[in-house]
Design a protein around this motif. Structure first.
Motif, PDB file in Angstrom:
ATOM      1  N   UNK A   1       0.860  -1.182   0.000  1.00  0.00           N
ATOM      2  CA  UNK A   1       0.000   0.000   0.000  1.00  0.00           C
ATOM      3  C   UNK A   1       0.896   1.231   0.000  1.00  0.00           C
ATOM      4  N   UNK A   2       1.187   1.738  -1.191  1.00  0.00           N
ATOM      5  CA  UNK A   2       2.072   2.895  -1.291  1.00  0.00           C
ATOM      6  C   UNK A   2       1.417   4.135  -0.707  1.00  0.00           C
ATOM      7  N   UNK A   3       0.102   4.323  -0.973  1.00  0.00           N
ATOM      8  CA  UNK A   3      -0.615   5.443  -0.352  1.00  0.00           C
ATOM      9  C   UNK A   3      -0.990   5.021   1.069  1.00  0.00           C
ATOM     10  N   UNK A   4       0.058   4.918   1.891  1.00  0.00           N
ATOM     11  CA  UNK A   4      -0.082   4.310   3.212  1.00  0.00           C
ATOM     12  C   UNK A   4      -0.997   5.039   4.166  1.00  0.00           C
ATOM     13  N   UNK A   5      -1.265   6.322   3.895  1.00  0.00           N
ATOM     14  CA  UNK A   5      -2.159   7.059   4.785  1.00  0.00           C
ATOM     15  C   UNK A   5      -3.587   6.521   4.718  1.00  0.00           C
ATOM     16  N   UNK A   6      -3.943   5.834   3.635  1.00  0.00           N
ATOM     17  CA  UNK A   6      -5.287   5.255   3.523  1.00  0.00           C
ATOM     18  C   UNK A   6      -5.289   3.821   4.035  1.00  0.00           C
ATOM     19  N   UNK A   7      -4.738   3.654   5.217  1.00  0.00           N
ATOM     20  CA  UNK A   7      -4.551   2.321   5.786  1.00  0.00           C
ATOM     21  C   UNK A   7      -5.849   1.731   6.338  1.00  0.00           C
ATOM     22  N   UNK A   8      -6.855   2.567   6.525  1.00  0.00           N
ATOM     23  CA  UNK A   8      -8.073   2.095   7.196  1.00  0.00           C
ATOM     24  C   UNK A   8      -8.743   0.946   6.451  1.00  0.00           C
ATOM     25  N   UNK A   9      -8.835   1.052   5.126  1.00  0.00           N
ATOM     26  CA  UNK A   9      -9.439  -0.036   4.363  1.00  0.00           C
ATOM     27  C   UNK A   9      -8.571  -1.294   4.439  1.00  0.00           C
ATOM     28  N   UNK A  10      -7.275  -1.112   4.487  1.00  0.00           N
ATOM     29  CA  UNK A  10      -6.319  -2.228   4.564  1.00  0.00           C
ATOM     30  C   UNK A  10      -6.511  -3.011   5.860  1.00  0.00           C
ATOM     31  N   UNK A  11      -6.455  -2.323   6.997  1.00  0.00           N
ATOM     32  CA  UNK A  11      -6.627  -2.998   8.285  1.00  0.00           C
ATOM     33  C   UNK A  11      -7.995  -3.667   8.383  1.00  0.00           C
ATOM     34  N   UNK A  12      -9.022  -2.982   7.910  1.00  0.00           N
ATOM     35  CA  UNK A  12     -10.374  -3.516   8.014  1.00  0.00           C
ATOM     36  C   UNK A  12     -10.511  -4.799   7.204  1.00  0.00           C
ATOM     37  N   UNK A  13      -9.932  -4.826   6.020  1.00  0.00           N
ATOM     38  CA  UNK A  13      -9.978  -6.029   5.182  1.00  0.00           C
ATOM     39  C   UNK A  13      -9.185  -7.161   5.822  1.00  0.00           C
ATOM     40  N   UNK A  14      -7.989  -6.868   6.322  1.00  0.00           N
ATOM     41  CA  UNK A  14      -7.181  -7.910   6.949  1.00  0.00           C
ATOM     42  C   UNK A  14      -7.902  -8.517   8.148  1.00  0.00           C
ATOM     43  N   UNK A  15      -8.551  -7.688   8.945  1.00  0.00           N
ATOM     44  CA  UNK A  15      -9.309  -8.204  10.084  1.00  0.00           C
ATOM     45  C   UNK A  15     -10.487  -9.047   9.616  1.00  0.00           C
ATOM     46  N   UNK A  16     -11.173  -8.584   8.596  1.00  0.00           N
ATOM     47  CA  UNK A  16     -12.329  -9.329   8.086  1.00  0.00           C
ATOM     48  C   UNK A  16     -11.915 -10.691   7.539  1.00  0.00           C
ATOM     49  N   UNK A  17     -10.734 -10.759   6.934  1.00  0.00           N
ATOM     50  CA  UNK A  17     -10.270 -12.021   6.376  1.00  0.00           C
ATOM     51  C   UNK A  17      -9.706 -12.959   7.442  1.00  0.00           C
ATOM     52  N   UNK A  18      -9.468 -12.432   8.647  1.00  0.00           N
ATOM     53  CA  UNK A  18      -9.028 -13.281   9.738  1.00  0.00           C
ATOM     54  C   UNK A  18      -7.550 -13.233  10.053  1.00  0.00           C
ATOM     55  N   UNK A  19      -6.834 -12.234   9.531  1.00  0.00           N
ATOM     56  CA  UNK A  19      -5.422 -12.102   9.862  1.00  0.00           C
ATOM     57  C   UNK A  19      -5.226 -11.712  11.324  1.00  0.00           C
ATOM     58  N   UNK A  20      -6.183 -11.030  11.885  1.00  0.00           N
ATOM     59  CA  UNK A  20      -6.194 -10.722  13.314  1.00  0.00           C
ATOM     60  C   UNK A  20      -7.643 -10.498  13.733  1.00  0.00           C
ATOM     61  N   UNK A  21      -7.893 -10.484  15.023  1.00  0.00           N
ATOM     62  CA  UNK A  21      -9.251 -10.374  15.544  1.00  0.00           C
ATOM     63  C   UNK A  21      -9.845  -9.004  15.238  1.00  0.00           C
ATOM     64  N   UNK A  22     -11.099  -8.997  14.812  1.00  0.00           N
ATOM     65  CA  UNK A  22     -11.767  -7.738  14.470  1.00  0.00           C
ATOM     66  C   UNK A  22     -11.825  -6.770  15.637  1.00  0.00           C
ATOM     67  N   UNK A  23     -11.865  -7.304  16.855  1.00  0.00           N
ATOM     68  CA  UNK A  23     -11.919  -6.430  18.024  1.00  0.00           C
ATOM     69  C   UNK A  23     -10.718  -5.496  18.099  1.00  0.00           C
TER      70      UNK A  23
END
Length: 278
Positions: free
Chosen positions: A65-87
């Motif tokens: 993610x080169x436009x790293x400031x837009x990380x919110x969608x990245x973290x949200x997707x990773x949590x949804x896919x199960x890389x870490x707990x959504x909490x």
């Protein structure tokens, strides 16, 4: 469920979750995350080959993610896919949280720390070159902002990727026409952007960045480009999905109030219901 319907519903969910995360944190890059949500949803749920239970799998596709400031969608997707707990999303930008305001490779699923604009393509070019040298078949994807195209390092990396014939590399530009202070063309003229990338030896595919089928087709086409890296020029709307945020420069780093959050969530829910009834 139809693939396109699934992606549409997933993107709506991601938008709702990232907005709630931003409001809970009291900070975030709101509109740019909304503009790239559809691109990232297609990549993570349809295109890239990855293993949630083995984030360091040697043959995984890589995403930067080169436009790293837009990380919110990245973290949200990773949590949804199960890389870490959504909490854990509730800790975003909180003291001692690993979910900081730019990608952090202490988070499972995040390849590289990014955020200094103009560096993502160079990193991705190096990874793609390493894959070629190691005779690996994985693809490397990097998502850039359009304001980021004013960085000279982007074009140095573009030249190198073409020179080394990195057809395993796909760059994506989130072309929403706005950056932190103004319209991109007033800050630093980018057009003709597609022609610039072509002149650097890239295959350019221009798409509607909110059209799932066009995005899927573009990423499929990129696999056929023998000897050339691919640039997917994705035309998007900054703040996509929330009427009062769309195409408004002030929402680059805007923080919704409780009332605005409620309106945004209602709009996103209404859009989902309308699409389901069509």
């Amino acid at each position: 469920m139809n693939k396109l319907v699934f992606l549409e519903e997933k993107a709506t969910q991601i938008r709702r979750d990232l907005l709630k995360m931003i409001v809970n944190a009291g900070t975030g890059h709101t509109a740019g995350s909304l503009s790239n949500t559809d691109i990232m949803t297609v990549l993570f749920y349809e295109v890239m080959d990855m293993k949630v239970d083995d984030p360091d799998w040697e043959d995984r596709d890589r995403f930067i993610l080169s436009k790293g400031h837009s990380v919110e969608s990245y973290y949200t997707i990773l949590a949804d896919k199960g890389y870490f707990d959504k909490e854990e999303l509730n800790t975003f930008c909180q003291y001692k949280s690993r979910l900081i305001g730019h990608p952090n490779n202490k988070v499972p699923g995040v390849e590289m720390n990014t955020g200094a604009l103009g560096h993502g393509l160079a990193i991705a070019t190096g990874i793609a070159k390493a894959a070629k040298m190691s005779k690996k078949d994985y693809k490397v994807y990097t998502l850039m902002g359009d304001g980021e195209q004013a960085e000279g390092s982007v074009w140095e990396a573009a030249m190198a990727a073409s020179h080394f014939k990195l057809d395993n590399l796909v760059g994506i530009v989130d072309r929403n026409n706005l950056q932190i202070t103004d319209n991109t063309e007033r800050v630093m003229t980018l057009e003709p952007l597609a022609e610039k990338w072509k002149s650097f030896g890239w295959e350019v595919i221009e798409v509607d960045g909110h059209n799932y089928q066009e995005l899927i087709d573009a990423f499929s086409e990129s696999k056929k480009n023998n000897g050339k890296p691919t640039l997917v020029l994705a035309n998007t709307i900054k703040g996509k999905g929330v009427s009062f945020m769309e195409n408004k420069v002030e929402w680059h780093h805007g923080l919704p109030s409780a009332e605005e959050l409620a309106q945004a969530l209602e709009e996103l829910s209404s859009q989902k219901e309308v699409k389901q009834n069509v």
